[in-house]
Every structure is written in structure tokens, then in C-alpha cells.
Design a protein around this motif. Sequence first.
Motif, PDB file in Angstrom:
ATOM      1  N   GLN A   1       0.477  -0.679   0.207  1.00  0.00           N
ATOM      2  CA  GLN A   1       0.292   0.047  -0.349  1.00  0.00           C
ATOM      3  C   GLN A   1       0.582   1.297   0.550  1.00  0.00           C
ATOM      4  O   GLN A   1       0.589   1.950  -1.124  1.00  0.00           O
ATOM      5  CB  GLN A   1      -1.067  -0.075   1.535  1.00  0.00           C
ATOM      6  N   ALA A   2       1.901   0.855   0.607  1.00  0.00           N
ATOM      7  CA  ALA A   2       2.885   2.563   0.923  1.00  0.00           C
ATOM      8  C   ALA A   2       3.180   2.578  -0.435  1.00  0.00           C
ATOM      9  O   ALA A   2       3.267   4.349  -0.590  1.00  0.00           O
ATOM     10  CB  ALA A   2       4.170   2.326   2.223  1.00  0.00           C
ATOM     11  N   ILE A   3       3.667   1.704  -1.160  1.00  0.00           N
ATOM     12  CA  ILE A   3       4.935   2.238  -2.002  1.00  0.00           C
ATOM     13  C   ILE A   3       3.852   2.716  -3.343  1.00  0.00           C
ATOM     14  O   ILE A   3       3.665   3.710  -4.176  1.00  0.00           O
ATOM     15  CB  ILE A   3       5.776   0.906  -2.947  1.00  0.00           C
ATOM     16  N   ILE A   4       2.988   1.929  -3.410  1.00  0.00           N
ATOM     17  CA  ILE A   4       2.114   2.045  -4.878  1.00  0.00           C
ATOM     18  C   ILE A   4       1.057   3.538  -3.913  1.00  0.00           C
ATOM     19  O   ILE A   4       1.203   4.464  -5.156  1.00  0.00           O
ATOM     20  CB  ILE A   4       0.462   1.288  -4.229  1.00  0.00           C
ATOM     21  N   GLY A   5       0.550   4.046  -2.822  1.00  0.00           N
ATOM     22  CA  GLY A   5       0.397   5.684  -2.708  1.00  0.00           C
ATOM     23  C   GLY A   5       2.269   6.193  -3.255  1.00  0.00           C
ATOM     24  O   GLY A   5       1.923   7.527  -3.605  1.00  0.00           O
ATOM     25  N   PHE A   6       2.794   5.883  -2.945  1.00  0.00           N
ATOM     26  CA  PHE A   6       4.078   6.730  -3.276  1.00  0.00           C
ATOM     27  C   PHE A   6       4.148   6.852  -4.557  1.00  0.00           C
ATOM     28  O   PHE A   6       4.394   8.390  -5.690  1.00  0.00           O
ATOM     29  CB  PHE A   6       5.412   5.840  -2.479  1.00  0.00           C
ATOM     30  N   ARG A   7       3.686   5.645  -5.622  1.00  0.00           N
ATOM     31  CA  ARG A   7       4.163   5.907  -6.876  1.00  0.00           C
ATOM     32  C   ARG A   7       2.641   7.207  -7.521  1.00  0.00           C
ATOM     33  O   ARG A   7       2.850   7.520  -8.555  1.00  0.00           O
ATOM     34  CB  ARG A   7       3.437   4.221  -8.014  1.00  0.00           C
ATOM     35  N   LYS A   8       1.788   6.387  -7.284  1.00  0.00           N
ATOM     36  CA  LYS A   8       0.756   7.549  -7.545  1.00  0.00           C
ATOM     37  C   LYS A   8       1.072   9.362  -7.253  1.00  0.00           C
ATOM     38  O   LYS A   8       0.538  10.070  -7.661  1.00  0.00           O
ATOM     39  CB  LYS A   8      -0.706   7.498  -6.949  1.00  0.00           C
ATOM     40  N   ALA A   9       1.805   9.647  -5.960  1.00  0.00           N
ATOM     41  CA  ALA A   9       2.314  10.262  -5.848  1.00  0.00           C
ATOM     42  C   ALA A   9       3.122  11.177  -6.644  1.00  0.00           C
ATOM     43  O   ALA A   9       3.488  12.438  -6.551  1.00  0.00           O
ATOM     44  CB  ALA A   9       2.254  11.106  -4.411  1.00  0.00           C
TER      45      ALA A   9
END
Length: 703
Positions: A571-579
Amino acid sequence: MLTQWTPTLTTPSFTPVMPAAQRFMQFRYPLPYGALLQDGGVQFVVYSRSATAMRVLLYKRVTDREPYRVVDFNRVTDRWGDIWSLFVPDLEAGALYHFQADGPYAPERGHRFNRNARLIDPYARALAGQFQASEDGVIRPPKCVVIDDNFDWQGDRHLRRPLSESVIYEMHVRGFTKGASSEVEHPGTYLGVIEKIPYLQSLGVTAVELMPIHEFPTNGVFGSKLERPNYWGYDSLAFFSPHRGYQQGHEAGDQVRQFKEMVRALHAAGIEVILDVVFNHTAEGNHLGPTLSFKGLENRVYYMLNGDGTYKNYSGCGNTVNGNHPICREMIFHCLRHWVYNYHIDGFRFDLASILSRNRNGELVPNPPMVELIAEDPMLADTKIIAEAWDAAGAFQVGNFADKRWAEWNGHYRDDVRRFWRGDQGMIGPMATRLSGSSDLYQSSGRHPYHSINFITSHDGYTLNDLVSYEHKHNQANGEDNRDGENNNNGANYGVEGPTRRKHIVELRRRQAKNMMASLLLSEGTPMIVAGDEVLRTQRGNNNAYCQDNATSWFDWNLVEKNAEMLRFTQAIIGFRKAQPNVRRPSFLTGQAPHEGQIPDVSWYGPEGQGVNWSSPQKSLVCVLGTAGLDDPSARYIMLMLHAGGDSQDFTVPAAVRRLPWRLFVDTAADAPGDVYPGVNGPAVPAGGRVKLVHHSLRCYVA
């Protein structure tokens, strides 16, 4: 107002003469074939060049074995060229039917007409029921259903999210919620998916890629139970019909409404829907297979045949759809438009798409008409089109399947990332290329990094957990003596085949899973995750679970809590990628800086902080992503340290970027919560810029 149209007023592809209001109602259906609902009845339209007679069989109930009425097409007034068109009054939505055709049975000339066969309409909008038991040798397939496509979309339209901003989640509609652990009201259904939308939102994915939802057989053609059930669904019966097996209840045709409700709900949650479509073969099989639809209407048009009338088999499934014959091109073209227009589908992944590059003789050709037609169709202009750019007959077109619009499942990405993290020699160059968006494959054709659909696992093969737990496939449960499935998986078990309680092996496997998940989500290109990999779902070493409609394939929702650490990490890396625009660039990296003194858009180093010796046997690599070429003020510098060696390795931050205020984002060797810092507020790089990575680990710093 006309209440009934006579056949003499109809044409196969155009509407009958009628008042303006009635014409408007007709034109909402963009398809010229099938069972078209009209005021006062139904227009049945079917193609057959060689049939000598055509009939519509009408049924009152799904369970009826025999039709209550047979309506013959008039060969003079109901035939227009090779199109048979007949209006039957007093039929409504929900009417059940088959086609039946007379014609020559001459397999050596490609004809397989059977006047007793009940045929599924190639353009059927829905099917109902099952294959019924037979004592007379006549196959009784599921009934076709007349559908009214009216639906309250509540203003829904396609989301039109750029592919570069997508995170794709491959999932199976039934398997996602079928297990008891799902705790949903409607397990294994389209409605069950709606109940799990909050989970998909929490994960952060932007699109679900649904394994085949086109109709496929769920029991034997003579009503028997299948020895090996078709779980995956790669065995199409009707390309225009959502699978009845995923609907809640048994009302004929209600899967249409339920599927649309699922799409509408996913769109409301900001999640696109991509369909895995199988236009390369059908459930009719080879010359020994049943006549269910296409074979009984115009066999030698719909399939690629050998000179003796047997079937060319580029699909590995017995037959091959003749995708570049004009009639088949038209059908596929109408089918895609049907799903986009009537179901608001956002994109398609084409199974064994290289078959669409074969001409009518089965030869691979440049600029194949079907591939170009899909890319250029104006109604598909907002959709994502993704090729599995190979087939079962040896074609492997990854990187050169097409150009411009087509994205591709990048098989090279899968293999190179697996081999790098396994510790194979000579993989730092290939790993760097894959992290950078695979310019070697896509740049020369005018495509972009996002045309590379990056994946490490898919439905076909190991799960992520099994990739790091097994060195050999374990497919005995499939009943094929472990002969099926891929033999070369580039996996490793790190000392024990399958489950173990040995702490150091368990820790290494989890670290390797995180290494690959982080690599996938921090690479340029478009990432695709398989449902369950974020919680380390296992198939117990089965790498071809096509027939495992059971706990082997179903999502185990107990793992959401059991493996919460891996879920939080993902979840954390997906969130980082999207931002973070720096890991989803629309253009390829150059290694250059636009101005003197700037940090280039990408720089590569060895672990000692010096330039890379690409021919070195080392298994360590440093990647620094600069902000050059990005106008977005949210863009940040990113430094990846990757170490696939079997011993610890000292890394030195390169002098050119040592002054930047690096903070730790990811450390796959650390226990949670130190494995990922969602706020990118982890510890700073130690003074002197030296850090030690344990074997098989990854760190990511952000400044």
C-alpha cells in the motif's frame, strides 16, 4: 405507429423503415447482428454463406429440452447476401432461443453443418442455463437470451485515466470472493466484487483487469460434470455475453444488469475495468470437438483450417479463430464496441494476441488488419489496449507487436527481474533496462515507457509467494501427471521446497517478495499486480491452476490480517508511486541533464559510488533518478540501492548526489514498521554516505 414489421422491410445491417422516434430506439444498438429488441418483437440476424436453410428455435423456460416454436427463415425474403434476417413479433426481452442451420457436411472442404445442432448465436448478449443431458446425441447448450440493454448508469462514463498513471490489479471475479473467508453476502459474483471495493481502494490500485468474463462452459457438452472444471475461463462460448456463472441467482440474463452494476460501482470508486479477452480460440475445439456455434454456421470462415479440413492450432487449445478474415474482423470489432458502449469498459488485454498478427493462412504479417483496426477505431480511442504479444505456436513479439497505441505484457521484464533477484550472473544491465521502462523494446516504435506493462507474476504461473518458495512446479492436482505448466520459472526456494518454519528461510523469502514488489512499483512503465500477491497468497507450487476452482485459486482473506506487514508495504509503495511523477515518466530517460551542474534524469553507479562496469559479475546496482525534464514541483530525487548477492555489501552514496537530504523510504531487510516509511521520513543517510545492505535486499532513499 407501426406495431409490426414485415421481413420485406428489413436489411441485415440497417434498420427497417419506421417513424423517426422508432428509428432512434433502433440506433441505440450499434450492432448489426444477433437478437435485436424492437417495438413489437425481435429481429434475428445471423451470418452464413453456405447454409441452405436457417431456423430460430424458441424456448419458454431455461430448463426446456425442446423448443415450443420453430420459426423458419424464408430463403427468398429473409436472406440478404450472406445475411439471414428475420423479424419475429410478440417476443420480449428475456426470450430464449438457438439458431439451427442446414448445409453440407464435408469436413475435407471445411463444412460441418449439422441440421440437428442447436447453435449459440455468435452475437448473443447473454446465455442462460447449462448444457443439458442428452440421450439422443443432440447437444443442448445454454440458451441465448434476448437482452434489453437499457440501464441507469447514473451519469457514469469512462474514467479515461492515462496509462502512465495506472496501477493494474489482475483478478478473477469468482475467486476474489468465493472463499468463506471473504465474508461477503454474494460470494463468487459480480456483486461480491462490489462488496470488496473498499479493500481495492485501500490498496490503491487504479484498475482491475478481470480474467475472462465472456461466456465459457461450466459443465460438459452432454450435461456431465467436468473432470477438470474450467476455472480461468479461457474457452469462449459467446464473446458478447458476460458469464452467467458469476451472477447472483438464476434469472435468465440478469448477469447483464449485475455486471453493469459492478462496473458502475468500480467507476464510482475511481477504479477502471479492463477485460481479458480471448479472440484466439473457442470452446468448439478441434475436429473431434463439438458443434456449438461457429462450426455450424460457417466453419471455414470462423476458423483457420488445414488443407484436409482439420484445424490449425496456434492457440494450443485445438482451434484458431480466423481473426483477419473480414467476417471475423467485423465480429471482433463489433464485440469491442459492444463492451465499450454497453458496459463502459475501459480497456482490453488480448490473450495470445500474436494470433491477431497472423493472416488467413496462419502466417505472421506486418501491419495486420485486425491489429491496426483496433488501434485506429474511434470508439476505442479512450480505451487501453494491451497485447499478450505471443502465442502457443512460437510467435514472441514482445517489443514489436505493433506501435503507437498498443501496450504489451512485458515478458522480458518478468524474466529479467526474477533472474536478477535470484542472483543470476550478468543481470545488472538487463535490470537497469527494465527499471528504466525497457527503451530497448519500445522506443524505436514511437511508444513510451507506459506501453510496457511490467509484471513479475500473472495468473499464468507462480504467485509471488510461490516464486520465492518453490524451484519446481507442483501441478499433480491438475490430473496431467505434472506435465502441464511452464518448466522454466526462474524461481528459488532458498533451501526448502515449499512451506517451512526455518526462520532464516522465512525471512529471506519475505525479503525477496518485498524486493520484487518494490522493484515493480518503482520501475518506469505500468505495473500489474496479481490479486493476492500483496498478502502472499499461495497456490502450493501449482503454476497452472486453470482447473482449480477451489481454495488453491481463491483469495484467502485471512491473509489480509496474517500478512498485514506485506499489505502495508505494498500500500505504501503504491501510494508513493501515485504521488511521485519520477517513477511514471511519459518519456524515456536519457541520462542527460538539460543544464550544466544539474543532476541527470538517471544515473547508474556501482555499490562503491563510482560508475558501473556493466560487464562486471557483481550483483549490486545504484540508480539515482533526478528531476530533470519534469515540470511537476512534487517531483523528488530517488535513489535505489539493489543488492542481489548472497553476502552483505557496503554501499556508498555517489559523490554527485551526496549533498542531497536523503531520507529512507524502503528497507526490505528491516522488520515492520521500519521496512517502509509512508511519509518518506525514515532515518537520514549516515554521515559519510556509507550504508550496509544485507544479502538480497533493497533500499530506497528520497530527497
